[in-house]
Design an enzyme around this catalytic site. Sequence first.
Site, PDB file in Angstrom:
ATOM      1  N   ASN D  11       3.214   8.349   8.678  1.00  0.00           N
ATOM      2  CA  ASN D  11       3.473   6.969   8.288  1.00  0.00           C
ATOM      3  C   ASN D  11       4.965   6.832   7.958  1.00  0.00           C
ATOM      4  OD1 ASN D  11       3.631   4.472   7.094  1.00  0.00           O
ATOM      5  ND2 ASN D  11       2.151   4.889   5.458  1.00  0.00           N
ATOM      6  N   PHE D  12       5.696   6.077   8.783  1.00  0.00           N
ATOM      7  CA  PHE D  12       7.143   5.933   8.557  1.00  0.00           C
ATOM      8  C   PHE D  12       7.452   5.104   7.317  1.00  0.00           C
ATOM      9  CE2 PHE D  12       9.229   6.582  12.985  1.00  0.00           C
ATOM     10  CZ  PHE D  12       8.251   7.478  13.388  1.00  0.00           C
ATOM     11  N   LYS D  13       6.476   4.299   6.867  1.00  0.00           N
ATOM     12  CA  LYS D  13       6.715   3.333   5.778  1.00  0.00           C
ATOM     13  C   LYS D  13       7.953   2.479   6.095  1.00  0.00           C
ATOM     14  CE  LYS D  13       4.018   5.746   2.381  1.00  0.00           C
ATOM     15  NZ  LYS D  13       3.806   6.016   0.952  1.00  0.00           N
ATOM     16  N   HIS D 100      -3.899   0.643   3.733  1.00  0.00           N
ATOM     17  CA  HIS D 100      -3.084   1.603   2.997  1.00  0.00           C
ATOM     18  C   HIS D 100      -2.995   1.142   1.541  1.00  0.00           C
ATOM     19  CE1 HIS D 100       0.313   3.980   1.644  1.00  0.00           C
ATOM     20  NE2 HIS D 100       0.054   4.775   2.664  1.00  0.00           N
ATOM     21  N   GLU D 148      -6.466   9.033   0.116  1.00  0.00           N
ATOM     22  CA  GLU D 148      -5.153   9.157  -0.517  1.00  0.00           C
ATOM     23  C   GLU D 148      -5.172   8.680  -1.960  1.00  0.00           C
ATOM     24  OE1 GLU D 148      -1.501   8.870   2.314  1.00  0.00           O
ATOM     25  OE2 GLU D 148      -2.074   6.891   1.593  1.00  0.00           O
ATOM     26  N   ILE D 153       0.772   9.621  -4.182  1.00  0.00           N
ATOM     27  CA  ILE D 153       1.612   9.219  -3.053  1.00  0.00           C
ATOM     28  C   ILE D 153       3.084   9.313  -3.432  1.00  0.00           C
ATOM     29  CG2 ILE D 153       2.296   7.238  -1.626  1.00  0.00           C
ATOM     30  CD1 ILE D 153      -0.594   6.417  -1.466  1.00  0.00           C
ATOM     31  N   GLY D 188       1.038  12.992  -0.982  1.00  0.00           N
ATOM     32  CA  GLY D 188       1.785  14.135  -1.509  1.00  0.00           C
ATOM     33  C   GLY D 188       1.871  15.337  -0.589  1.00  0.00           C
ATOM     34  N   ALA D 209       4.022  11.128   4.908  1.00  0.00           N
ATOM     35  CA  ALA D 209       5.076  10.113   5.024  1.00  0.00           C
ATOM     36  C   ALA D 209       6.438  10.716   4.685  1.00  0.00           C
ATOM     37  CB  ALA D 209       4.758   8.917   4.136  1.00  0.00           C
ATOM     38  N   SER D 210       6.858  10.605   3.423  1.00  0.00           N
ATOM     39  CA  SER D 210       8.236  10.954   3.069  1.00  0.00           C
ATOM     40  C   SER D 210       8.623  12.385   3.435  1.00  0.00           C
ATOM     41  CB  SER D 210       8.489  10.697   1.583  1.00  0.00           C
ATOM     42  OG  SER D 210       7.596  11.431   0.793  1.00  0.00           O
TER      43      SER D 210
END
Lengths: 241, 241, 241, 241
Positions: D11-13, D100, D148, D153, D188, D209-210
């Site tokens: 997920n690029f967010k 989400h 999630e 997150i 996470g 994601a991150s």
Amino acid sequence: MHPLKPVLAVNFKAYHPHSFGVYALNIAKAAVKVRDEFRDVEIILAPPFTELYRVIRELEGVDVKVFAQHADPLEPGAITGYIPLEGLKELGVHGVILNHSEHKLRLSDIFYLIRKARRLELEVLICADEPEIGASVAVLEPDMIAVEPPELIGTGISVSRAKPEVITRSVELISRVNQRVKILTGAGISTGEDVYTAIKLGTVGVLVASAIVKAKDPYTVMREMALSAIKAFEETHKSTN
Amino acid sequence: MHPLKPVLAVNFKAYHPHSFGVYALNIAKAAVKVRDEFRDVEIILAPPFTELYRVIRELEGVDVKVFAQHADPLEPGAITGYIPLEGLKELGVHGVILNHSEHKLRLSDIFYLIRKARRLELEVLICADEPEIGASVAVLEPDMIAVEPPELIGTGISVSRAKPEVITRSVELISRVNQRVKILTGAGISTGEDVYTAIKLGTVGVLVASAIVKAKDPYTVMREMALSAIKAFEETHKSTN
Amino acid sequence: MHPLKPVLAVNFKAYHPHSFGVYALNIAKAAVKVRDEFRDVEIILAPPFTELYRVIRELEGVDVKVFAQHADPLEPGAITGYIPLEGLKELGVHGVILNHSEHKLRLSDIFYLIRKARRLELEVLICADEPEIGASVAVLEPDMIAVEPPELIGTGISVSRAKPEVITRSVELISRVNQRVKILTGAGISTGEDVYTAIKLGTVGVLVASAIVKAKDPYTVMREMALSAIKAFEETHKSTN
Amino acid sequence: MHPLKPVLAVNFKAYHPHSFGVYALNIAKAAVKVRDEFRDVEIILAPPFTELYRVIRELEGVDVKVFAQHADPLEPGAITGYIPLEGLKELGVHGVILNHSEHKLRLSDIFYLIRKARRLELEVLICADEPEIGASVAVLEPDMIAVEPPELIGTGISVSRAKPEVITRSVELISRVNQRVKILTGAGISTGEDVYTAIKLGTVGVLVASAIVKAKDPYTVMREMALSAIKAFEETHKSTN
């Protein structure tokens, strides 16, 4: 004799003037009379937030339940213009309607509210537009689920007549994941016969609005529905005993 | 003597248990006592929807106004769990708070509600986070605008002390487009001195919440604020006469 | 000659298939042709988020502006499925439409986005349902305001024909608080004549959607509108010089 | 050999600048390299709406799937600033993430979108904050569910380490109502080890994601995660064969 009773739940909505003030009290008085005549039906009244106190007071000592039409999925505190479940509990309601097709909630908020209601000993009636949605919320273990195809709401065409397969399919899908939840039929319920059919199709009662709330004489309609509910319920549970 | 009075508006929010039941009534009783002692202050109480009826009844015959904390931008009818202005009017409220930073509204809904409130003879108090937003809503001609920097809400640090320029700038920008609207100071108002400063900075009063609602003795705080409001108001309007 | 040009803004909306893929590119190509023929009109195209990149690439080196149809009032970061202004800037858009009657925003979010857009050097076109709402947002100093009575959107009945007083009243109310903002006419604009009237009523151009987007030949409609815009604009500004 | 592959969904967010422009393309390029090295992992990339076209083009002919981060529960037509599934399909995405925890949906909208996605042959990955919510949506038969816990997150503390019981309980509750849906672990996920544990706990992969999007070198992290996923998957399915 089956311990469970058929359910007649009345959503006052926010008709003007029918849902407010003396009109709201008039519906409460009709419920008291119906309750006096028939013990074998559970009556639930859901007036607007602003009328809850008056209706609860009117029903003091009477075995009629009062539900809020909604609760905000928020913790009490610095929130303005919202009603958390704690405020409703304080007021003395017995339960809350959630996710009505006119006030839909996010899935996670439904679960948050069901869980908190359980903690506060409030009953929860969840509305579901479709059988699958009924089954989906059934997993979250509310007390009741009312299946209401939104296209029939307020039409006077009852789902039990127009789309009986929606009801039977709801009963089937919901029972597959949860046998304890009470299933109600909603949308377009107008007559005692609609109530009768709803119960014969396998639900325990109805969620009704305009047919009672906007009636000239709410008592007459409510009485007829109560009678039909009891009749259908006895027939159904006699046959299964 | 100036016909206008300073304004002390109390937002009960939804603190638990402080905003509900006997606690809500206790604040109403405090207002009655303060009103008995001082005529030259306008008191507005804004309890949650579910407490409006009780508070209105408690204040019967007393010159204290009751406002709702919000109204839904909807017409009455087949809506579930929403409170339209018509339902509030029916109940006997005098006005409504809109667009609180904890319950922000879309611009077109603010205008819809202001216009309908005028038709129903309800007063409207709009909250604005910032001076420019105050000026923007001032164009829509509400009765009152409370400027409340949200970062100070609930902190006990009053905007009149921490950011006086927010207040003076709001007064300046709002007056440029609308000279009739009453401007209130909100956010962090905790003491009589905060109220005094708010009025000296050019507003006609305050919108206060936790300092009164969560006080051990709401009466003492309300009384002190009323006194300071009257003092500041007299000084200001003596000097301008 | 007045330095300002009339404005022809095209909201692609999300018609299927008209607003997407090759159809979106086709509208961009029409704009290139119209731009080649006429220098004295400012063309703005507003495709869906997903088509912005392609349309921007198609228009490389061409003096046609590309706007997003909306931006989410959020800071970039851990947000999923939202588009902050920073992402639009990165992509190369020139501006953004906000508060369309099909995507209304809260007042404080409008201000947040106007302020951030200014910082990012993006233009902002705010839609307003009614003259008063136009005046209210004018206080917040957007670049453009399009007044669009929602009951006429998509009807093919142009506001300039059906409700000219909405336009003249908007111009009057908006000018009272902000003389710099460009005012556009929206809703139901279908023909060159509608564009002509819109400008003669005191606005600088139009916001148009289905008449171009769903046209068999977007170029022909766009060309006609550009011509009428230029004609009306020259007449108006000759007469005022 | 098990036909199913482990899943690595990114997920690029909307991190700035990491999720946009050349940064977005850089993640796509990393995916191409990882895909070249390892066939036995399914890679899904979910860039922002505005980057979908570029990323899809970059991945032409490569067996990496592109998902949107969200879709609006609306029919195509006169809607402004919204993206219906039809627009995404047109663009060439393979699927869509829905619900989400940063973009939660109403239950009925989730069902509406799942059903429409099936008709359009788009895959659906639903996010669920909690095991019960995962089970609730499983009834609606999405292709994938990512569990999630929102409190983890973006923390770098993976759910597989901090709350393995959330994963095992999700697998248990979801399987009870739906055996076909693929379950992913989210929140996470930072290292290959987190991915390994996630799969060993009974899920088929991760939503990350991150850790990838904000990495200095997305390729290295993605490669490590792919390797761990394959290893865990082989161990798990060897043992069950």
